[in-house]
Structures are given as C-alpha cells and as structure tokens.
Design an enzyme around this catalytic site. Structure first.
Site, PDB file in Angstrom:
ATOM      1  N   THR A 169     -13.404 -34.916 -21.744  1.00  0.00           N
ATOM      2  CA  THR A 169     -14.401 -34.889 -22.821  1.00  0.00           C
ATOM      3  C   THR A 169     -15.817 -35.143 -22.328  1.00  0.00           C
ATOM      4  O   THR A 169     -16.767 -34.932 -23.079  1.00  0.00           O
ATOM      5  CB  THR A 169     -14.082 -35.948 -23.889  1.00  0.00           C
ATOM      6  OG1 THR A 169     -13.682 -37.125 -23.194  1.00  0.00           O
ATOM      7  CG2 THR A 169     -13.002 -35.486 -24.827  1.00  0.00           C
ATOM      8  N   LYS A 176     -20.243 -51.397 -22.378  1.00  0.00           N
ATOM      9  CA  LYS A 176     -20.211 -51.449 -20.922  1.00  0.00           C
ATOM     10  C   LYS A 176     -21.655 -51.297 -20.418  1.00  0.00           C
ATOM     11  O   LYS A 176     -22.398 -50.541 -21.022  1.00  0.00           O
ATOM     12  CB  LYS A 176     -19.361 -50.290 -20.352  1.00  0.00           C
ATOM     13  CG  LYS A 176     -17.897 -50.320 -20.789  1.00  0.00           C
ATOM     14  CD  LYS A 176     -17.195 -49.032 -20.372  1.00  0.00           C
ATOM     15  CE  LYS A 176     -15.801 -48.953 -21.012  1.00  0.00           C
ATOM     16  NZ  LYS A 176     -15.105 -47.677 -20.750  1.00  0.00           N
ATOM     17  N   SER A 183     -12.174 -47.985 -24.131  1.00  0.00           N
ATOM     18  CA  SER A 183     -13.197 -46.939 -24.253  1.00  0.00           C
ATOM     19  C   SER A 183     -14.336 -47.385 -25.152  1.00  0.00           C
ATOM     20  O   SER A 183     -14.130 -48.112 -26.116  1.00  0.00           O
ATOM     21  CB  SER A 183     -12.559 -45.677 -24.843  1.00  0.00           C
ATOM     22  OG  SER A 183     -13.551 -44.756 -25.254  1.00  0.00           O
ATOM     23  N   ALA A 184     -15.545 -46.914 -24.851  1.00  0.00           N
ATOM     24  CA  ALA A 184     -16.703 -47.215 -25.693  1.00  0.00           C
ATOM     25  C   ALA A 184     -16.760 -46.305 -26.908  1.00  0.00           C
ATOM     26  O   ALA A 184     -17.523 -46.535 -27.835  1.00  0.00           O
ATOM     27  CB  ALA A 184     -17.977 -47.042 -24.877  1.00  0.00           C
ATOM     28  N   ASP A 237     -10.267 -46.112 -19.042  1.00  0.00           N
ATOM     29  CA  ASP A 237     -11.342 -45.492 -19.790  1.00  0.00           C
ATOM     30  C   ASP A 237     -10.790 -44.162 -20.297  1.00  0.00           C
ATOM     31  O   ASP A 237      -9.789 -43.662 -19.765  1.00  0.00           O
ATOM     32  CB  ASP A 237     -12.537 -45.277 -18.850  1.00  0.00           C
ATOM     33  CG  ASP A 237     -13.645 -44.485 -19.498  1.00  0.00           C
ATOM     34  OD1 ASP A 237     -14.036 -44.838 -20.620  1.00  0.00           O
ATOM     35  OD2 ASP A 237     -14.115 -43.496 -18.890  1.00  0.00           O
ATOM     36  N   LEU A 238     -11.377 -43.600 -21.321  1.00  0.00           N
ATOM     37  CA  LEU A 238     -10.854 -42.348 -21.881  1.00  0.00           C
ATOM     38  C   LEU A 238     -11.604 -41.119 -21.364  1.00  0.00           C
ATOM     39  O   LEU A 238     -11.051 -40.305 -20.620  1.00  0.00           O
ATOM     40  CB  LEU A 238     -10.937 -42.412 -23.409  1.00  0.00           C
ATOM     41  CG  LEU A 238     -10.457 -41.168 -24.177  1.00  0.00           C
ATOM     42  CD1 LEU A 238      -8.961 -40.932 -23.969  1.00  0.00           C
ATOM     43  CD2 LEU A 238     -10.758 -41.317 -25.673  1.00  0.00           C
ATOM     44  N   ASP A 239     -12.881 -41.027 -21.743  1.00  0.00           N
ATOM     45  CA  ASP A 239     -13.688 -39.849 -21.420  1.00  0.00           C
ATOM     46  C   ASP A 239     -13.902 -39.720 -19.912  1.00  0.00           C
ATOM     47  O   ASP A 239     -14.477 -40.599 -19.291  1.00  0.00           O
ATOM     48  CB  ASP A 239     -15.056 -39.952 -22.116  1.00  0.00           C
ATOM     49  CG  ASP A 239     -14.924 -40.003 -23.631  1.00  0.00           C
ATOM     50  OD1 ASP A 239     -14.265 -39.127 -24.186  1.00  0.00           O
ATOM     51  OD2 ASP A 239     -15.473 -40.935 -24.245  1.00  0.00           O
ATOM     52  N   GLU A 258     -11.877 -45.987 -14.128  1.00  0.00           N
ATOM     53  CA  GLU A 258     -13.177 -45.642 -14.712  1.00  0.00           C
ATOM     54  C   GLU A 258     -13.866 -44.507 -13.964  1.00  0.00           C
ATOM     55  O   GLU A 258     -13.797 -44.448 -12.742  1.00  0.00           O
ATOM     56  CB  GLU A 258     -14.114 -46.857 -14.603  1.00  0.00           C
ATOM     57  CG  GLU A 258     -14.229 -47.681 -15.851  1.00  0.00           C
ATOM     58  CD  GLU A 258     -14.976 -46.984 -16.971  1.00  0.00           C
ATOM     59  OE1 GLU A 258     -15.570 -45.918 -16.738  1.00  0.00           O
ATOM     60  OE2 GLU A 258     -14.953 -47.495 -18.087  1.00  0.00           O
ATOM     61  N   ASP A 259     -14.571 -43.644 -14.700  1.00  0.00           N
ATOM     62  CA  ASP A 259     -15.372 -42.599 -14.051  1.00  0.00           C
ATOM     63  C   ASP A 259     -16.863 -42.901 -14.118  1.00  0.00           C
ATOM     64  O   ASP A 259     -17.672 -42.132 -13.624  1.00  0.00           O
ATOM     65  CB  ASP A 259     -15.108 -41.224 -14.700  1.00  0.00           C
ATOM     66  CG  ASP A 259     -15.702 -41.131 -16.103  1.00  0.00           C
ATOM     67  OD1 ASP A 259     -15.626 -42.133 -16.841  1.00  0.00           O
ATOM     68  OD2 ASP A 259     -16.237 -40.072 -16.445  1.00  0.00           O
ATOM     69  N   LYS A 318     -22.810 -41.836 -18.935  1.00  0.00           N
ATOM     70  CA  LYS A 318     -21.359 -41.995 -18.906  1.00  0.00           C
ATOM     71  C   LYS A 318     -20.959 -43.451 -19.128  1.00  0.00           C
ATOM     72  O   LYS A 318     -21.481 -44.346 -18.461  1.00  0.00           O
ATOM     73  CB  LYS A 318     -20.791 -41.492 -17.579  1.00  0.00           C
ATOM     74  CG  LYS A 318     -20.774 -39.979 -17.494  1.00  0.00           C
ATOM     75  CD  LYS A 318     -20.015 -39.492 -16.277  1.00  0.00           C
ATOM     76  CE  LYS A 318     -20.014 -37.972 -16.232  1.00  0.00           C
ATOM     77  NZ  LYS A 318     -19.480 -37.474 -14.963  1.00  0.00           N
TER      78      LYS A 318
HETATM   79  C1  G6P Z   1     -17.715 -43.027 -23.692  1.00  0.00           C
HETATM   80  C2  G6P Z   1     -18.477 -41.896 -23.026  1.00  0.00           C
HETATM   81  C3  G6P Z   1     -19.928 -41.926 -23.389  1.00  0.00           C
HETATM   82  C4  G6P Z   1     -20.100 -42.020 -24.899  1.00  0.00           C
HETATM   83  C5  G6P Z   1     -19.411 -43.264 -25.437  1.00  0.00           C
HETATM   84  C6  G6P Z   1     -19.519 -43.408 -26.940  1.00  0.00           C
HETATM   85  O1  G6P Z   1     -17.961 -44.199 -22.993  1.00  0.00           O
HETATM   86  O2  G6P Z   1     -18.352 -41.949 -21.620  1.00  0.00           O
HETATM   87  O3  G6P Z   1     -20.529 -40.751 -22.889  1.00  0.00           O
HETATM   88  O4  G6P Z   1     -21.459 -42.032 -25.251  1.00  0.00           O
HETATM   89  O5  G6P Z   1     -18.046 -43.211 -25.067  1.00  0.00           O
HETATM   90  O6  G6P Z   1     -18.781 -42.369 -27.530  1.00  0.00           O
HETATM   91  P1  G6P Z   1     -18.856 -41.966 -29.055  1.00  0.00           P
HETATM   92  O7  G6P Z   1     -17.734 -40.981 -29.200  1.00  0.00           O
HETATM   93  O8  G6P Z   1     -18.619 -43.208 -29.859  1.00  0.00           O
HETATM   94  O9  G6P Z   1     -20.199 -41.392 -29.297  1.00  0.00           O
HETATM   95 MG    MG Z   2     -15.731 -42.339 -18.931  1.00  0.00          MG
END
Ligand code: G6P
Ligand code: MG
Length: 216
Positions: A16, A144, A113-114, A8-10, A168-169, A44
């Site tokens: 972020t 997710k 990542s989402a 996962d990224l964020d 994943e967090d 999240k």
């Molecule tokens: C990640 C973050 C979420 C965020 C989602 C969509 O999964 O954990 O907090 O809402 O990405 O991100 P975006 O940059 O497309 O709004």
């Molecule tokens: Mg995350």
C-alpha cells in the site's frame, strides 16, 4: 527468546506504500509543487496529519488548520478509493507464509500500524485471522517514532519488549522499535534502514530459523 513478532502494515505486509505515495503526489500536484519518491521516504510510517505537515514543508506552503484538515481528508478519500479495490494479490511476497510460520512456531503475531485504514486493508486481503492482536492508528495517541504502537502490541500479546521483534519498512518505525526496547528487522534497502538490527529486501527473505539465529 522470541515470543512475539510485531508487523507494520504498509510496505511490510501489503503493497500500500505506493497508494499512499500516489495519493500524496496527487495532492502536491494540485497544490502546484513537485513531490518525489525520495521526499516520500520521510512520510513512511508517519501519521496522516504529520505526513501532511511534512508535505507542506516540502512545498514551502503555510496553510491554516481548517484548510489542512480538508487536504488530509482529500488525500484520504483518494487513498480509500485505491484500497477499496485491494485483494489478496496485493499481499507482499513471503508475508503470508511468514505469518503462518510464526504461528506454527508458537510466536504470537501483532499488527503495529499508524494507519486508521488498517482494518479495511486486512479484511480486503483476508489477513485479519492471522493476527493475535491488532493495534492501528485508531488505538494510538502518539505516532511513530514514538514507541506507543509497539508497546501496546506487546502488552496485548503479554510479551515483554525484549522478547519482541518488529518488522518495519520505515525509518520512523525502526526508531519506534528501538525506543520500545525491541529487536528490529528492516524491510527494504540497507541505506534507508541502517538503524535496524538487520535488513532484508522482503519477508520472502525471512524465516523463523533465520530470525532466531540473528536474534541470538
Ligand atoms: C502508515 C503509512 C503512512 C501513513 C500512515 C497513516 O504508517 O506508512 O504512509 O500516512 O500509516 O495512514 P492512514 O491510512 O491513517 O492515513
Ligand atoms: Mg510501513
């Protein structure tokens, strides 16, 4: 045997999660209700649209779809302002070393990542070259906890789910990993991530040898 690691990224690779939180909180402030850090846990890993719906539910507001699209855009504009200033100093402790260590050990690396802003973040932090495949919110149709993002990552790396490990967090992300049939490592607190196979505070507490031991 571990063939691929999916990240996962964020909140796992980069810091972020705080910008998402600040941007959502600013939106809630503007709408006149309180949005806490605890509320934020529910957002999240969740897509932008789904996040907004949760936020509005917390605020007890019912809003028309066109208005919702504007609010989501407003939040994203603020978020984009924050990530535009990012650089490699915002890579989380241990993340870059672990990505490199995976590669040295012949383990493929994918992003799962989402976020639709993933490429901006990877490019600004200089992380793009460390990934063999990148799956983000522009490639997925289901968010997710749906396993789609990780299944697409495994496919791109030509690895079967049972040979994949997900980092994943978010609770939703751990559930996605489990539903994909993958081993999961929670990054954060054991209370929120109890569904993960193991939990560590950050990637600074992870190594390929430790991963192999817990996977076996
Ligand atoms: C990640 C973050 C979420 C965020 C989602 C969509 O999964 O954990 O907090 O809402 O990405 O991100 P975006 O940059 O497309 O709004
Ligand atoms: Mg995350």
């Amino acid at each position: 045997e571990i063939k691929a690691c999916l990240f996962d990224l964020d909140g796992v690779i980069v810091d972020t999660a705080k910008y998402h939180y600040i941007a959502w909180k600013e939106l809630a402030d503007g709408l006149g209700f309180l949005f806490t850090e605890q509320d934020n846990e529910r957002l999240k890993g969740v897509s932008r649209t789904a996040s907004l719906n949760i936020l509005l539910e917390i605020g007890g507001l019912t809003i028309a779809e066109e208005e919702k699209a504007k609010l989501a855009e407003q939040k994203n504009n603020r978020y984009v302002e924050y990530i535009a200033k990012m650089d490699s100093s915002e890579i989380l402790p241990g993340a870059l070393d672990f990505l490199k260590e995976c590669r040295t050990n012949g383990i493929k690396v994918a992003l799962g990542s989402a976020s639709k802003n993933a490429m901006t973040i990877l490019n600004n932090t200089g992380l793009t070259p460390y990934f063999d495949a990148i799956i983000d919110g522009t490639h997925t149709s289901a968010a997710k906890p749906d396993p789609e993002v990780f299944l697409l990552g495994a496919k791109a790396l030509d690895a079967a789910p049972e040979h994949c490990v997900v980092f994943e967090d978010a609770e939703a992300g751990i559930e996605a990993a489990t539903r994909a049939g993958m081993f999961s490592i929670g990054i954060g607190s054991p209370e929120t991530l109890s569904a993960a196979n193991i939990v560590v505070p950050s990637l600074a507490h992870m190594s390929v040898s430790m991963l192999k031991e817990s996977f076996a």
